[in-house]
Design a protein around this motif. Structure first.
Motif, PDB file in Angstrom:
ATOM      1  N   GLY A  25     119.794  38.231  14.145  1.00 46.68           N
ATOM      2  CA  GLY A  25     120.121  37.692  12.834  1.00 46.68           C
ATOM      3  C   GLY A  25     121.552  37.193  12.830  1.00 46.68           C
ATOM      4  N   ALA A  26     121.830  36.225  11.956  1.00 46.47           N
ATOM      5  CA  ALA A  26     123.152  35.600  11.946  1.00 46.47           C
ATOM      6  C   ALA A  26     123.742  35.533  10.548  1.00 46.47           C
ATOM      7  CB  ALA A  26     123.056  34.180  12.505  1.00 46.47           C
ATOM      8  N   VAL A  27     125.018  35.892  10.463  1.00 54.07           N
ATOM      9  CA  VAL A  27     125.801  35.604   9.272  1.00 54.07           C
ATOM     10  C   VAL A  27     126.474  34.260   9.545  1.00 54.07           C
ATOM     11  CG1 VAL A  27     127.751  36.291   7.830  1.00 54.07           C
ATOM     12  CG2 VAL A  27     126.161  38.030   8.701  1.00 54.07           C
ATOM     13  N   VAL A  28     125.958  33.240   8.865  1.00 53.04           N
ATOM     14  CA  VAL A  28     126.522  31.893   8.956  1.00 53.04           C
ATOM     15  C   VAL A  28     127.388  31.713   7.724  1.00 53.04           C
ATOM     16  CG1 VAL A  28     126.014  29.425   9.068  1.00 53.04           C
ATOM     17  CG2 VAL A  28     124.453  31.066  10.158  1.00 53.04           C
ATOM     18  N   GLN A  29     128.687  31.521   7.924  1.00 50.37           N
ATOM     19  CA  GLN A  29     129.644  31.449   6.821  1.00 50.37           C
ATOM     20  C   GLN A  29     130.237  30.054   6.750  1.00 50.37           C
ATOM     21  OE1 GLN A  29     133.384  31.223   4.981  1.00 50.37           O
ATOM     22  NE2 GLN A  29     133.423  31.401   7.164  1.00 50.37           N
ATOM     23  N   ALA A 104     128.022  37.430  13.689  1.00 50.34           N
ATOM     24  CA  ALA A 104     128.703  36.386  12.929  1.00 50.34           C
ATOM     25  C   ALA A 104     128.752  35.153  13.821  1.00 50.34           C
ATOM     26  CB  ALA A 104     130.106  36.830  12.556  1.00 50.34           C
ATOM     27  N   VAL A 105     128.374  34.022  13.264  1.00 52.05           N
ATOM     28  CA  VAL A 105     128.389  32.783  14.040  1.00 52.05           C
ATOM     29  C   VAL A 105     129.134  31.697  13.291  1.00 52.05           C
ATOM     30  CG1 VAL A 105     126.185  33.336  15.158  1.00 52.05           C
ATOM     31  CG2 VAL A 105     126.206  31.855  13.164  1.00 52.05           C
ATOM     32  N   ASP A 106     129.691  30.795  14.066  1.00 55.83           N
ATOM     33  CA  ASP A 106     130.278  29.578  13.529  1.00 55.83           C
ATOM     34  C   ASP A 106     129.344  28.436  13.908  1.00 55.83           C
ATOM     35  OD1 ASP A 106     132.710  30.837  12.633  1.00 55.83           O
ATOM     36  OD2 ASP A 106     133.325  30.916  14.732  1.00 55.83           O
ATOM     37  N   VAL A 107     129.117  27.525  12.967  1.00 52.19           N
ATOM     38  CA  VAL A 107     128.266  26.375  13.250  1.00 52.19           C
ATOM     39  C   VAL A 107     129.118  25.123  13.354  1.00 52.19           C
ATOM     40  CG1 VAL A 107     126.139  27.333  12.303  1.00 52.19           C
ATOM     41  CG2 VAL A 107     127.717  26.130  10.780  1.00 52.19           C
ATOM     42  N   VAL A 108     128.595  24.126  14.049  1.00 50.85           N
ATOM     43  CA  VAL A 108     129.319  22.877  14.252  1.00 50.85           C
ATOM     44  C   VAL A 108     129.608  22.227  12.905  1.00 50.85           C
ATOM     45  CG1 VAL A 108     129.203  20.575  15.293  1.00 50.85           C
ATOM     46  CG2 VAL A 108     128.348  22.577  16.564  1.00 50.85           C
ATOM     47  N   THR A 109     128.587  22.154  12.053  1.00 52.07           N
ATOM     48  CA  THR A 109     128.722  21.637  10.696  1.00 52.07           C
ATOM     49  C   THR A 109     127.740  22.397   9.808  1.00 52.07           C
ATOM     50  OG1 THR A 109     128.637  19.668   9.283  1.00 52.07           O
ATOM     51  CG2 THR A 109     127.102  19.736  11.126  1.00 52.07           C
ATOM     52  N   ALA A 110     128.085  22.584   8.544  1.00 58.19           N
ATOM     53  CA  ALA A 110     127.269  23.401   7.640  1.00 58.19           C
ATOM     54  C   ALA A 110     126.196  22.602   6.902  1.00 58.19           C
ATOM     55  CB  ALA A 110     128.171  24.098   6.629  1.00 58.19           C
ATOM     56  N   ALA A 111     126.073  21.330   7.209  1.00 55.63           N
ATOM     57  CA  ALA A 111     125.068  20.510   6.536  1.00 55.63           C
ATOM     58  C   ALA A 111     124.604  19.410   7.484  1.00 55.63           C
ATOM     59  CB  ALA A 111     125.669  19.913   5.269  1.00 55.63           C
ATOM     60  N   PRO A 112     123.406  18.938   7.300  1.00 52.45           N
ATOM     61  CA  PRO A 112     122.436  19.407   6.309  1.00 52.45           C
ATOM     62  C   PRO A 112     121.667  20.625   6.825  1.00 52.45           C
ATOM     63  CG  PRO A 112     121.492  17.573   7.516  1.00 52.45           C
ATOM     64  CD  PRO A 112     122.909  17.768   8.044  1.00 52.45           C
ATOM     65  N   VAL A 113     121.255  21.487   5.912  1.00 50.40           N
ATOM     66  CA  VAL A 113     120.370  22.597   6.244  1.00 50.40           C
ATOM     67  C   VAL A 113     118.942  22.069   6.129  1.00 50.40           C
ATOM     68  CG1 VAL A 113     119.559  24.888   5.586  1.00 50.40           C
ATOM     69  CG2 VAL A 113     121.994  24.345   5.458  1.00 50.40           C
TER      70      VAL A 113
END
Length: 147
Positions: A25-29, A104-113
């Motif tokens: 599971g991931a906490v995407v912030q 905890a993860v960092d994403v490249v960009t938060a959109a679009p989901v």
């Protein structure tokens, strides 16, 4: 990035504990909010909000499964797995003892989901009481404690 040897140790301990199914599971912030996904009403635990999560496939490591599941469930690309946030055990809908390892993860960009398996998503402020299970609340509290 979380150490590969540490991830192997987590999986080995779960096997020793008799866990039948490994889940990540991931906490995407993003901007002080966390991404929560709502399960379909007709699914196991239907209607609840949860972290992006899913089962490991045969031969996968925890980090590979985490990256794959986030991409499949949200369309987002993982840039970094920054912290391990602990685990919780539960009984799956198929009756398997399951252990969900949370990161905890960092994403490249938060959109679009882009949702594939869920009905709805929301970015929930960390300062608010999230509409999730107690186990996920504990993961989010652990995350906040590390920030």
């Amino acid at each position: 990035m979380v150490d590969a040897q540490f991830l192997q140790q987590l999986a080995a301990e779960a096997e020793e504990d008799g866990v039948q199914q490994l889940v990540v599971g991931a906490v995407v912030q993003h901007d002080g909010n966390v991404l929560l996904l709502q399960r379909p009403a007709d699914d196991f635990m239907g209607g609840i909000f949860e972290l992006p999560s899913g089962k490991l496939e045969a031969g996968e490591t925890l980090d590979v499964a985490l990256t794959r599941e986030i991409k499949e469930e949200t369309g987002l690309d993982v840039a970094d797995i920054s912290d391990y946030l602990g685990y919780f055990d539960y009984m799956s809908g198929s009756g398997k003892t399951s252990r969900q390892f949370n990161f905890a993860v960092d994403v490249v960009t938060a959109a679009p989901v882009t949702l594939q398996e869920h009905d709805h998503y929301q970015w929930t402020p960390l300062a608010e009481e999230p509409p999730v299970t107690d186990a996920v609340k504990d993961v989010l509290a652990q995350y906040q404690g590390q920030q």
